[in-house]
Design an enzyme around this catalytic site. Structure first.
Site, PDB file in Angstrom:
ATOM      1  N   CYS A 196       0.833  -1.199   0.000  1.00 56.12           N
ATOM      2  CA  CYS A 196       0.000   0.000   0.000  1.00 56.12           C
ATOM      3  C   CYS A 196       0.875   1.259   0.000  1.00 56.12           C
ATOM      4  O   CYS A 196       1.448   1.594  -1.029  1.00 56.12           O
ATOM      5  CB  CYS A 196      -0.968  -0.050   1.175  1.00 56.12           C
ATOM      6  SG  CYS A 196      -2.425   0.953   0.879  1.00 56.12           S
ATOM      7  N   HIS A 229      -3.507  -4.864   0.302  1.00 60.28           N
ATOM      8  CA  HIS A 229      -2.818  -5.446   1.466  1.00 60.28           C
ATOM      9  C   HIS A 229      -2.841  -6.969   1.386  1.00 60.28           C
ATOM     10  O   HIS A 229      -3.752  -7.596   1.932  1.00 60.28           O
ATOM     11  CB  HIS A 229      -3.515  -5.003   2.755  1.00 60.28           C
ATOM     12  CG  HIS A 229      -3.316  -3.567   3.081  1.00 60.28           C
ATOM     13  ND1 HIS A 229      -2.263  -3.119   3.829  1.00 60.28           N
ATOM     14  CD2 HIS A 229      -4.035  -2.478   2.744  1.00 60.28           C
ATOM     15  CE1 HIS A 229      -2.348  -1.806   3.958  1.00 60.28           C
ATOM     16  NE2 HIS A 229      -3.408  -1.391   3.305  1.00 60.28           N
ATOM     17  N   GLU A 284      -1.219  -9.032   2.986  1.00 55.55           N
ATOM     18  CA  GLU A 284      -1.020  -9.673   4.302  1.00 55.55           C
ATOM     19  C   GLU A 284      -2.321 -10.165   4.939  1.00 55.55           C
ATOM     20  O   GLU A 284      -2.297 -11.101   5.727  1.00 55.55           O
ATOM     21  CB  GLU A 284      -0.276  -8.727   5.263  1.00 55.55           C
ATOM     22  CG  GLU A 284      -1.030  -7.486   5.723  1.00 55.55           C
ATOM     23  CD  GLU A 284      -0.859  -6.270   4.813  1.00 55.55           C
ATOM     24  OE1 GLU A 284      -0.583  -6.468   3.609  1.00 55.55           O
ATOM     25  OE2 GLU A 284      -1.029  -5.137   5.278  1.00 55.55           O
TER      26      GLU A 284
HETATM   27  N1  GLN Z   1      -1.884   6.685   3.117  1.00 50.31           N
HETATM   28  C1  GLN Z   1      -2.013   5.994   1.887  1.00 50.31           C
HETATM   29  C2  GLN Z   1      -3.389   6.181   1.279  1.00 50.31           C
HETATM   30  O1  GLN Z   1      -4.292   6.603   1.920  1.00 50.31           O
HETATM   31  C3  GLN Z   1      -1.702   4.517   2.065  1.00 50.31           C
HETATM   32  C4  GLN Z   1      -2.661   3.797   2.945  1.00 50.31           C
HETATM   33  C5  GLN Z   1      -2.136   2.486   3.441  1.00 50.31           C
HETATM   34  O2  GLN Z   1      -0.949   2.224   3.393  1.00 50.31           O
HETATM   35  N2  GLN Z   1      -3.006   1.662   3.985  1.00 50.31           N
HETATM   36  O3  GLN Z   1      -3.585   5.894   0.114  1.00 50.31           O
END
Ligand code: GLN
Length: 539
Positions: free
Chosen positions: A387, A513, A515
């Site tokens: 992400c 994600h 994970e």
């Molecule tokens: N802050 C980033 C976004 O809002 C990444 C979010 C994250 O890593 N879950 O896109």
């Protein structure tokens, strides 16, 4: 023969102190039942007043676990999914905040016709409704419900009262209470003490609940005489006082419970016969790999909440799953991204066999993460970005390879001349109203002949998301020309889902994600290939 009535309910409470692994025990017991051929669902009742953990600080609460339907939940749901291998829904996490919001909302709409609204019955009715809803919507044969916190907390009283009532409503024979407690060890005399357990069971009984089973947790062996004592004082059959000594690996917990016949004991209570013999082969393999690894690998995890490892619970577990399935023991080097900016922690980065930048929000520590990414790219160290870790991989590439030193995400620099990570145009209006996130499961199409495709061996995958920002399409062509491949994208091609580099042993970032979908016996393909690259590098 008399027909068995399902679902059966198992309620978990905790005593003495929190963090003794009540959630894990619940998850492991779910697995015990699943291994015996029964369908299981599990729900966490969180006593706090927040409506969901989505906006809570990871420092206080650890990771926010995301489900397929986009629910942002307590990290215990991650344990549940990893152990039971079910896909849970938003109904599996209830907070007092949700319950009160619902009841007060109804009151405002006049639905109670001017009646007095009280904890009993309106709040307890709403709690019961939500428990029964999980049972109904999942059609599971066993409904496991864990009450967060410990018995005696003011906040959890309405939950305990609701469970007591449910036992009455559903029938004593269909409800089983498990109380998890802690036996403190007195160093001076070398003794384990049962008194706090006696008190917490006493407290539970004063609420009208006598447990059917006690899970006695301790760091030290628990003698039979102590189990007898707990049995006597707490009115629980000695066979149903289960000693669980702190395990080296959390994946040992189901096997520890198995050794004490917990699955069979629960089935006996409900007068049920197991449908199949449990098969623990996969679990034994993992534990064996953990105890006798062929490789030792070090992964630097560069984040801003590294003091609290729980903030990266699923990442930590996904790394373990992928490593253990390749007979490697992984050591995570916790690197504070903010400190890297002050040149502290580079020794850890230099000693790492692989580098991972997980998800995150807010500008603190961003430049430290970017520096770690530059290091991974230049030194050809396997890199996995999750992400934010993917977004920063793109930012780093733009800065270094496209010679755009001011490239940034508009999350960190609103007026950057090179907004390589940005909100989608249609999101901008929504953000004005307080912002919204892309949450939950979305499909992603993979490009052939890429690392991503090689990892999944599939054309379309579905992964869980939790983010606001995206790779800015204006710059995609430029990035691709310079050697970045967008190997995964949304079905309409509009959103970049996976980025990877051509001339690197493994430099991959995903906007989602991975994970959250890793399982102990089924590691996530991206994590697996990352670890393969790490092992290849050191062997
Ligand atoms: N802050 C980033 C976004 O809002 C990444 C979010 C994250 O890593 N879950 O896109």
């Amino acid at each position: 023969m008399k027909e068995v009535i399902y679902p059966k309910y198992i309620f978990f409470t905790g005593g003495v102190i929190s963090s003794v692994g009540k959630g894990l025990t619940a998850a492991a017991i779910g697995r015990e039942l699943k291994e015996r051929g029964f369908s299981v669902v599990i729900q966490k009742l969180d006593p706090y007043l927040n409506v969901d953990p989505g906006t809570m600080s990871p420092y206080q609460h650890g990771e926010v676990f995301v489900l397929d339907d986009g629910a942002e939940t307590d990290l215990d749901l991650g344990h549940y999914e990893r152990f039971i291998d079910n896909r849970l829904t938003k109904e599996s996490n209830m907070t007092s905040g949700q319950v009160y919001a619902e009841v007060i909302g109804k009151e405002r709409k006049g639905e109670y016709l001017g009646g007095t609204i009280q904890v009993i019955p309106q709040i307890t009715d709403e709690i019961k409704r939500r428990i029964l809803l999980v049972a109904e919507s999942s059609h599971a044969e066993f409904v496991l419900v864990e009450v967060g916190g410990t018995v005696g907390d003011i906040e959890s009283l309405p939950f305990l009262e609701s469970l007591r009532q449910l036992r009455r409503d559903i029938g004593q024979n269909n409800v089983f209470f498990i109380h998890a407690t802690w036996l403190p060890h007195i160093g001076a005399t070398g003794e384990l003490k049962t008194k706090p357990t006696q008190h917490s069971v006493g407290e539970l009984r004063s609420r009208g609940i006598t447990p059917n089973m006690i899970i006695a947790r301790s760091d030290y062996p628990i003698e039979d005489a102590l189990r007898e004592k707990i049995s006597l004082f707490c009115d629980v059959d000695c066979d149903y006082v289960i000693p669980v000594i702190t395990a080296q690996s959390l994946y040992e917990v189901p096997l520890l419970l198995e050794a004490h016949g917990v699955g069979e004991k629960i089935l006996d209570f409900f007068k049920l016969k197991r449908r199949r013999k449990p098969d623990w082969t996969d679990w034994e393999k993992i534990i064996d790999a953990e105890k006798n690894p062929t490789h030792h690998i070090k992964i630097a995890l560069v984040g801003k909440y590294v003091e609290l490892h729980d903030a990266y619970m699923s990442v930590k577990e996904a790394l373990k799953h992928a490593s253990l399935n390749q007979k490697a023991k992984v050591e995570i080097l916790w690197v504070h991204s903010g400190k890297l900016e002050e040149n502290i922690g580079w020794d850890l980065i230099q000693s790492a066999d692989g580098i991972l930048v997980p998800g995150g929000f807010g500008h603190r520590g961003i430049e430290g993460k970017i520096k770690a990414i530059t290091y991974a790219r230049k030194n050809k160290i396997p890199y996995l970005g999750l992400c934010l870790g993917m977004q920063l991989m793109v930012v780093e590439f733009a800065r270094s390879i496209l010679n755009q030193p001011e490239a940034n995400s508009t999350e960190f620099s609103e007026d950057t001349p090179y907004p390589i990570i940005d909100l989608m145009p249609d999101q901008k209006n929504i953000t004005d109203k307080g912002g919204t996130m892309r949450l939950g499961l979305y499909p992603c199409f993979l490009k052939k002949d890429t690392r991503a495709y090689a990892a999944y061996s599939q054309e379309c995958v579905e992964e869980r998301h939790r983010h606001r920002y995206e790779v800015n399409n204006i710059y995609r062509e430029e990035l691709e020309k310079a050697g970045m491949i967008f190997s995964g994208q949304s079905p309409d091609g509009v959103l970049a889902e996976i980025a990877e580099l051509k001339d690197h042993p493994f430099m991959v970032g995903s906007q989602f994600h991975p994970e959250f979908l890793s399982r102990p016996n089924r590691p996530h393909p991206l994590f697996s290939d990352f670890i393969k690259a790490v092992i290849a590098r050191i062997t």
